[in-house]
Motif scaffolding. Structure first.
Motif, PDB file in Angstrom:
ATOM      1  N   ILE A 159       1.158  -1.153  -0.092  1.00 31.39           N
ATOM      2  CA  ILE A 159       0.001  -0.159   0.048  1.00 31.39           C
ATOM      3  C   ILE A 159       0.731   1.262   0.100  1.00 31.39           C
ATOM      4  O   ILE A 159       1.740   1.326   0.715  1.00 31.39           O
ATOM      5  N   GLN A 160       0.723   2.085  -0.977  1.00 30.98           N
ATOM      6  CA  GLN A 160       1.147   3.464  -1.201  1.00 30.98           C
ATOM      7  C   GLN A 160       0.301   4.474  -0.501  1.00 30.98           C
ATOM      8  O   GLN A 160      -0.585   4.796  -1.084  1.00 30.98           O
ATOM      9  N   SER A 161       0.797   5.215   0.531  1.00 29.90           N
ATOM     10  CA  SER A 161      -0.143   6.268   1.051  1.00 29.90           C
ATOM     11  C   SER A 161       0.603   7.726   0.651  1.00 29.90           C
ATOM     12  O   SER A 161       1.709   7.782   0.650  1.00 29.90           O
ATOM     13  N   LYS A 162      -0.385   8.711   0.220  1.00 26.16           N
ATOM     14  CA  LYS A 162      -0.090   9.845  -0.013  1.00 26.16           C
ATOM     15  C   LYS A 162      -0.425  10.953   0.925  1.00 26.16           C
ATOM     16  O   LYS A 162      -1.816  10.739   1.032  1.00 26.16           O
ATOM     17  N   ILE A 163       0.430  11.807   1.416  1.00 22.88           N
ATOM     18  CA  ILE A 163      -0.103  12.490   2.521  1.00 22.88           C
ATOM     19  C   ILE A 163       0.414  14.160   2.122  1.00 22.88           C
ATOM     20  O   ILE A 163       1.678  14.180   1.490  1.00 22.88           O
ATOM     21  N   LYS A 164      -0.612  15.052   1.725  1.00 25.52           N
ATOM     22  CA  LYS A 164      -0.277  16.482   1.403  1.00 25.52           C
ATOM     23  C   LYS A 164       0.417  17.147   2.258  1.00 25.52           C
ATOM     24  O   LYS A 164       0.486  16.988   3.493  1.00 25.52           O
ATOM     25  N   VAL A 165       1.391  17.893   1.588  1.00 27.96           N
ATOM     26  CA  VAL A 165       2.520  19.011   2.328  1.00 27.96           C
ATOM     27  C   VAL A 165       2.144  20.068   1.774  1.00 27.96           C
ATOM     28  O   VAL A 165       2.479  20.329   0.643  1.00 27.96           O
ATOM     29  N   PHE A 166       1.678  21.070   2.476  1.00 24.91           N
ATOM     30  CA  PHE A 166       1.809  22.441   2.236  1.00 24.91           C
ATOM     31  C   PHE A 166       2.858  23.186   2.646  1.00 24.91           C
ATOM     32  O   PHE A 166       3.206  23.189   3.947  1.00 24.91           O
ATOM     33  N   TYR A 167       3.562  23.821   1.712  1.00 25.86           N
ATOM     34  CA  TYR A 167       4.999  24.578   2.224  1.00 25.86           C
ATOM     35  C   TYR A 167       4.391  25.961   2.061  1.00 25.86           C
ATOM     36  O   TYR A 167       3.904  26.755   1.049  1.00 25.86           O
ATOM     37  N   ARG A 168       4.493  26.873   2.996  1.00 22.32           N
ATOM     38  CA  ARG A 168       4.285  28.284   3.233  1.00 22.32           C
ATOM     39  C   ARG A 168       5.386  28.815   3.495  1.00 22.32           C
ATOM     40  O   ARG A 168       6.216  28.698   4.495  1.00 22.32           O
ATOM     41  N   PRO A 169       5.815  29.771   2.517  1.00 17.40           N
ATOM     42  CA  PRO A 169       7.095  30.836   2.402  1.00 17.40           C
ATOM     43  C   PRO A 169       6.946  31.619   3.895  1.00 17.40           C
ATOM     44  O   PRO A 169       5.631  32.128   4.127  1.00 17.40           O
ATOM     45  N   LYS A 170       7.935  32.031   4.093  1.00 18.75           N
ATOM     46  CA  LYS A 170       7.931  33.182   5.267  1.00 18.75           C
ATOM     47  C   LYS A 170       7.234  34.366   4.637  1.00 18.75           C
ATOM     48  O   LYS A 170       7.358  34.556   3.673  1.00 18.75           O
ATOM     49  N   GLY A 171       6.759  35.022   5.461  1.00 19.59           N
ATOM     50  CA  GLY A 171       5.871  36.377   5.353  1.00 19.59           C
ATOM     51  C   GLY A 171       4.382  36.236   4.836  1.00 19.59           C
ATOM     52  O   GLY A 171       3.719  37.188   4.864  1.00 19.59           O
TER      53      GLY A 171
END
Length: 156
Positions: A128-140
């Motif tokens: 089983i391959q699981s995918k989890i979202k990663v939200f990258y928020r830049p500084k500011g």
């Protein structure tokens, strides 16, 4: 017709003997560059007797494997029964390829590899391959406003 239902019911009982799998502490990761340089994800093996290998990598929003600006370590690790391990997602590189005014979407992929079945048994191994979202928020970027019970609170 009754015979067919009975056979399906018995087949369901026999196929119900399944191995445990890997569980994750959360369903998404918000990586705020203004606060931290890394995030951790706890992976648990809920099986009572079966170890798993967990292989990890990061993909961009187009499904392409990326090496920078985010990296997931360790790339491969063994997780014993009833054990928890961490996967560390670190920011590496300059981030020049990321938009400075909005979030960027990535995915961390975790492939759960079960052990090989015994030679004498007829077994089916399901990977089983699981995918989890990663939200990258830049500084500011401004903080999110979250409403809880009619009250507004700030949350990054």
């Amino acid at each position: 017709m009754m015979m067919k239902k009975t056979v399906l019911f018995l087949a369901g009982l026999l196929l119900n003997d399944a191995y445990g799998q890997l569980n994750f502490e959360r369903s998404r990761i918000i990586f705020d560059a203004g606060q931290k340089n890394s995030q951790s994800l706890v992976v648990s093996n809920i099986s009572a007797d079966t170890p798993y290998l967990a292989q990890t990598w990061i993909e961009n929003d187009r499904g392409e494997k990326v090496i920078t600006p985010l990296a997931a370590l360790p790339i491969l690790q063994r997780i014993n029964p009833k054990q928890e391990k961490q996967i560390k997602i670190s920011f590496i590189g300059s981030g020049a390829e990321l938009a400075p005014d909005r979030e960027s979407l990535f995915f961390i992929n975790i492939l759960g590899l079960p052990p090989k079945g015994k030679e004498s048994q007829s077994t089916v191994s399901i990977v089983i391959q699981s995918k989890i979202k990663v939200f990258y928020r830049p500084k500011g970027l401004p903080a999110y406003m979250l409403e809880i019970g009619g009250l507004f609170t700030l949350q990054c």
